[in-house]
Motif scaffolding. Structure first.
Motif, PDB file in Angstrom:
ATOM      1  N   ARG A 147      35.972  32.454  43.932  1.00 22.45           N
ATOM      2  CA  ARG A 147      35.772  32.479  42.484  1.00 22.45           C
ATOM      3  C   ARG A 147      35.079  31.203  42.006  1.00 22.45           C
ATOM      4  N   ALA A 148      35.420  30.085  42.639  1.00 17.83           N
ATOM      5  CA  ALA A 148      34.753  28.828  42.284  1.00 17.83           C
ATOM      6  C   ALA A 148      33.263  28.897  42.612  1.00 17.83           C
ATOM      7  N   SER A 149      32.919  29.573  43.720  1.00 21.46           N
ATOM      8  CA  SER A 149      31.502  29.695  44.078  1.00 21.46           C
ATOM      9  C   SER A 149      30.758  30.574  43.083  1.00 21.46           C
ATOM     10  N   ASP A 150      31.455  31.513  42.435  1.00 18.06           N
ATOM     11  CA  ASP A 150      30.829  32.316  41.385  1.00 18.06           C
ATOM     12  C   ASP A 150      30.489  31.465  40.170  1.00 18.06           C
ATOM     13  N   VAL A 151      31.241  30.390  39.961  1.00 11.67           N
ATOM     14  CA  VAL A 151      31.078  29.568  38.766  1.00 11.67           C
ATOM     15  C   VAL A 151      30.133  28.390  39.010  1.00 11.67           C
ATOM     16  N   ILE A 152      30.371  27.630  40.091  1.00  9.60           N
ATOM     17  CA  ILE A 152      29.587  26.397  40.300  1.00  9.60           C
ATOM     18  C   ILE A 152      28.509  26.545  41.363  1.00  9.60           C
ATOM     19  N   GLY A 153      28.479  27.683  42.067  1.00  6.76           N
ATOM     20  CA  GLY A 153      27.464  27.892  43.083  1.00  6.76           C
ATOM     21  C   GLY A 153      28.045  27.917  44.485  1.00  6.76           C
ATOM     22  N   ARG A 154      27.304  28.502  45.414  1.00  6.66           N
ATOM     23  CA  ARG A 154      27.780  28.653  46.790  1.00  6.66           C
ATOM     24  C   ARG A 154      27.683  27.356  47.592  1.00  6.66           C
ATOM     25  N   LYS A 155      26.606  26.627  47.401  1.00 10.56           N
ATOM     26  CA  LYS A 155      26.328  25.472  48.261  1.00 10.56           C
ATOM     27  C   LYS A 155      27.407  24.392  48.192  1.00 10.56           C
ATOM     28  N   PRO A 156      27.871  23.968  47.014  1.00 15.10           N
ATOM     29  CA  PRO A 156      28.917  22.937  46.988  1.00 15.10           C
ATOM     30  C   PRO A 156      30.188  23.363  47.717  1.00 15.10           C
ATOM     31  N   ILE A 157      30.577  24.619  47.568  1.00 14.89           N
ATOM     32  CA  ILE A 157      31.788  25.109  48.222  1.00 14.89           C
ATOM     33  C   ILE A 157      31.609  25.113  49.739  1.00 14.89           C
ATOM     34  N   MET A 158      30.428  25.515  50.192  1.00 17.06           N
ATOM     35  CA  MET A 158      30.168  25.538  51.629  1.00 17.06           C
ATOM     36  C   MET A 158      30.212  24.130  52.224  1.00 17.06           C
ATOM     37  N   CYS A 192      30.628  47.774  53.803  1.00 19.92           N
ATOM     38  CA  CYS A 192      31.323  48.571  52.787  1.00 19.92           C
ATOM     39  C   CYS A 192      31.869  47.700  51.664  1.00 19.92           C
ATOM     40  N   VAL A 193      32.400  46.537  51.990  1.00 18.90           N
ATOM     41  CA  VAL A 193      32.941  45.641  50.963  1.00 18.90           C
ATOM     42  C   VAL A 193      31.847  45.189  50.008  1.00 18.90           C
ATOM     43  N   ASN A 194      30.732  44.717  50.559  1.00 17.29           N
ATOM     44  CA  ASN A 194      29.661  44.216  49.709  1.00 17.29           C
ATOM     45  C   ASN A 194      28.898  45.336  49.014  1.00 17.29           C
ATOM     46  N   ASN A 195      28.805  46.492  49.663  1.00 16.27           N
ATOM     47  CA  ASN A 195      28.152  47.626  49.034  1.00 16.27           C
ATOM     48  C   ASN A 195      28.953  48.147  47.853  1.00 16.27           C
ATOM     49  N   GLY A 196      30.269  47.973  47.892  1.00 13.56           N
ATOM     50  CA  GLY A 196      31.111  48.461  46.815  1.00 13.56           C
ATOM     51  C   GLY A 196      31.279  47.504  45.659  1.00 13.56           C
ATOM     52  N   THR A 197      30.780  46.272  45.792  1.00 15.93           N
ATOM     53  CA  THR A 197      30.923  45.285  44.725  1.00 15.93           C
ATOM     54  C   THR A 197      30.288  45.787  43.433  1.00 15.93           C
ATOM     55  N   PRO A 198      31.013  45.738  42.301  1.00 16.80           N
ATOM     56  CA  PRO A 198      30.486  46.320  41.062  1.00 16.80           C
ATOM     57  C   PRO A 198      29.226  45.636  40.529  1.00 16.80           C
ATOM     58  N   ASN A 199      29.084  44.320  40.727  1.00 12.62           N
ATOM     59  CA  ASN A 199      27.888  43.623  40.266  1.00 12.62           C
ATOM     60  C   ASN A 199      27.759  42.284  40.971  1.00 12.62           C
ATOM     61  N   ARG A 200      26.626  41.654  40.781  1.00  9.65           N
ATOM     62  CA  ARG A 200      26.332  40.390  41.459  1.00  9.65           C
ATOM     63  C   ARG A 200      27.308  39.286  41.088  1.00  9.65           C
ATOM     64  N   GLU A 201      27.744  39.248  39.832  1.00  7.11           N
ATOM     65  CA  GLU A 201      28.642  38.195  39.386  1.00  7.11           C
ATOM     66  C   GLU A 201      30.012  38.282  40.051  1.00  7.11           C
ATOM     67  N   ALA A 202      30.328  39.431  40.646  1.00 13.59           N
ATOM     68  CA  ALA A 202      31.636  39.627  41.273  1.00 13.59           C
ATOM     69  C   ALA A 202      31.597  39.434  42.784  1.00 13.59           C
ATOM     70  N   LEU A 203      30.454  39.027  43.346  1.00  7.35           N
ATOM     71  CA  LEU A 203      30.342  38.896  44.797  1.00  7.35           C
ATOM     72  C   LEU A 203      31.363  37.916  45.371  1.00  7.35           C
ATOM     73  N   GLY A 204      31.453  36.742  44.789  1.00  9.71           N
ATOM     74  CA  GLY A 204      32.376  35.745  45.310  1.00  9.71           C
ATOM     75  C   GLY A 204      33.814  36.194  45.209  1.00  9.71           C
ATOM     76  N   ALA A 205      34.176  36.775  44.066  1.00  5.71           N
ATOM     77  CA  ALA A 205      35.550  37.247  43.878  1.00  5.71           C
ATOM     78  C   ALA A 205      35.871  38.394  44.825  1.00  5.71           C
ATOM     79  N   THR A 206      34.922  39.317  45.003  1.00  8.90           N
ATOM     80  CA  THR A 206      35.155  40.463  45.894  1.00  8.90           C
ATOM     81  C   THR A 206      35.332  40.005  47.335  1.00  8.90           C
ATOM     82  N   ASN A 207      34.436  39.165  47.817  1.00  7.91           N
ATOM     83  CA  ASN A 207      34.575  38.671  49.178  1.00  7.91           C
ATOM     84  C   ASN A 207      35.787  37.754  49.324  1.00  7.91           C
ATOM     85  N   GLY A 208      36.114  37.034  48.267  1.00  6.56           N
ATOM     86  CA  GLY A 208      37.311  36.211  48.302  1.00  6.56           C
ATOM     87  C   GLY A 208      38.571  37.049  48.419  1.00  6.56           C
ATOM     88  N   LEU A 209      38.636  38.143  47.639  1.00  2.00           N
ATOM     89  CA  LEU A 209      39.794  39.029  47.720  1.00  2.00           C
ATOM     90  C   LEU A 209      39.878  39.699  49.087  1.00  2.00           C
TER      91      LEU A 209
END
Length: 470
Positions: free
Chosen positions: A105-116, A386-403
């Motif tokens: 969820r943090a990567s959805d807000v501040i970006g992927r690179k800092p979290i990585m 299947c997980v990423n294909n089912g994600t409702p939208n781009r903004e939910a990618l981090g939360a979906t993969n996090g869950l």
């Protein structure tokens, strides 16, 4: 058809100038759309970052049972090894399960690179700490730190979805199981070969008091070096594709096309982690107690050979199988092969006890087990897509993969302690001739096969994703 057209429900952020949630202006048959070339540099960085986790996770497997015995926590009772080794293996995933959703969820807000970058730095430090640990509580704290600071396992999958589009998503995600397989080659190989360097190379490492005191620091240092180099590559070359946002509420992703793959991911993670733990545990246990009495180096070589073969399977066999069978059929067929892999454990034990050694019959069954495990591993690629294909939208990618990763990490946290404890209990109380653990896990596999019927038979198309989200 040469490529499988996977139209994600998310909006990839490269290779296209528009949001792919919007329907195309001119509908085109999916099989006729040209495949967008994968961004090679970005793909390499993402895969290299992903490589750090399986190496860190599996490097201890060849020697953790021996380490537990050497520090004296078992009190000289070999049958208790499984309890303590399983706890150490579980803690990584237990702490990861607590934190990975928040990292996503943090990567959805501040970006992927800092979290990585944070995750890679944390993995390196905690791995070095594990290598200098001389007491059980120190091992526990180091392993906890590895899991808590590692948010990359979910974030990298979000990045993969962002650097691919509907024409090449299947090809991109097919690399992830291969990378994990590569990590399971490198990790056990490092752990098996570099443990106790003072004994293997007495004229060099044997002269150094540090390595005589810390016999497992060298493999931990080698594993940490991958995280350090991945940190440098990410810092220099990874482009931040995610724009800052306010994130999404968790309830927005609790829909069937997300929940069903996540539930199956949980079954897969539990069963696979159990098999991964039981292999070195059973292989290293003495023959009279139901094992094979194999050496640490031999276990490392076996796991390395399996990893190499699995890498080729994922690259060359998985994409055409997915095209031919679809995600649900391929997943179900692959997952069913865990039944074969588990059933071979008691057969090998029986044959080894009868002969008093690991003869050619045992080796034949062992090879059959490894082949079954190769087939079973195709289930991972199906679930990731299947997980990423089912994600409702781009903004939910981090939360979906996090869950999804929270669920998988929870199962992976439970699996080592559960499977290794069941292994010890089966031996101590002679449950089903000491083989009860394998049959219990077969029941879990059957439950997973039932859950697999809820997976989509076909992946979402671009248009259907738009219709569901509108």
């Amino acid at each position: 058809m040469d490529v499988i057209e996977v139209a994600p429900a998310v909006a990839p952020v490269v290779s296209s100038g528009r949001n792919t949630l919007d329907p195309p202006s001119t509908p085109t048959a999916p099989s006729k759309k040209p495949r967008t070339p994968l961004p090679k540099l970005q793909l390499f960085v993402v895969l290299y970052v992903q490589l750090a986790e399986p190496i860190t996770c599996t490097v201890i497997y060849p020697f953790v049972n021996q380490l537990v015995r050497e520090i004296g926590i078992t009190g000289g009772d070999e049958r208790k090894t499984g309890y303590y080794a399983g706890l150490i293996e579980s803690l990584f995933y237990a702490t990861e399960a607590v934190t990975v959703l928040q990292w996503g969820r943090a990567s959805d807000v501040i970006g992927r690179k800092p979290i990585m970058l944070i995750g890679l730095f944390g993995l390196a430090l905690s791995m070095l700490s594990f290598g200098v640990s001389t007491q059980f509580w120190m091992l526990v704290l180091s392993r906890c730190a590895e899991g808590a600071l590692n948010g990359n396992v979910g974030v990298t999958k979000s990045v993969m979805a962002e650097i691919t589009d509907e024409s090449n998503m299947a090809q991109g995600f097919a690399f992830l199981p291969m990378i994990w397989s590569t990590g399971t080659i490198i990790g056990p190989l490092i752990g098996g070969v570099l443990a106790h360097p003072e004994q293997r190379w007495p004229q060099s490492f044997g002269r150094l008091a540090f390595f005589r005191k810390h016999a497992y620091f060298l493999p931990c240092l080698a594993a940490a070096s991958f995280s350090i180099s991945a940190f440098v590559l990410t810092l220099i070359f990874l482009r931040e594709a995610k724009q800052s946002s306010s994130g999404v509420p968790i309830r927005s992703i609790l829909i069937k096309r997300v929940v069903a793959p996540i539930i199956n991911y949980g079954f897969l993670a539990f069963v696979d982690q159990s098999v991964m733990v039981l292999q070195p545990l059973m292989y290293s246990t003495s023959i009279d107690l139901g094992g094979l009495s194999l050496s640490t180096s031999m276990i490392g070589i076996i796991m390395c050979a399996w990893g190499i073969a699995n890498g080729f399977i994922q690259i060359f066999a998985f994409p055409p199988l997915l095209r031919k069978l679809g995600p649900r059929k391929l997943y179900t067929l692959s997952f069913a092969f865990y039944l074969v892999a588990l059933a071979t454990f008691p057969l090998m034990s029986l044959l080894a006890k009868r002969s008093g050694s690991v003869d050619w019959k045992v080796w034949v069954v062992l090879v059959a087990q490894l082949i079954a495990y190769l087939v079973a591993y195709n289930a991972y690629g199906c679930i990731f897509i299947c997980v990423n294909n089912g994600t409702p939208n781009r903004e939910a990618l981090g939360a979906t993969n996090g869950l999804a990763q929270t669920t998988a990490s929870t199962m992976r946290a439970i699996a080592p302690s559960a499977s290794s404890s069941l292994f010890s209990l089966s031996l101590e109380h002679n449950l089903v001739g000491g083989t009860a653990v394998y049959w219990i896990l077969c029941v879990v596999v059957v439950g997973g096969l039932v859950a697999g019927t809820q997976l989509p038979s076909q992946l979402l198309t671009q248009e259907s994703a738009h219709d569901e989200n509108s």
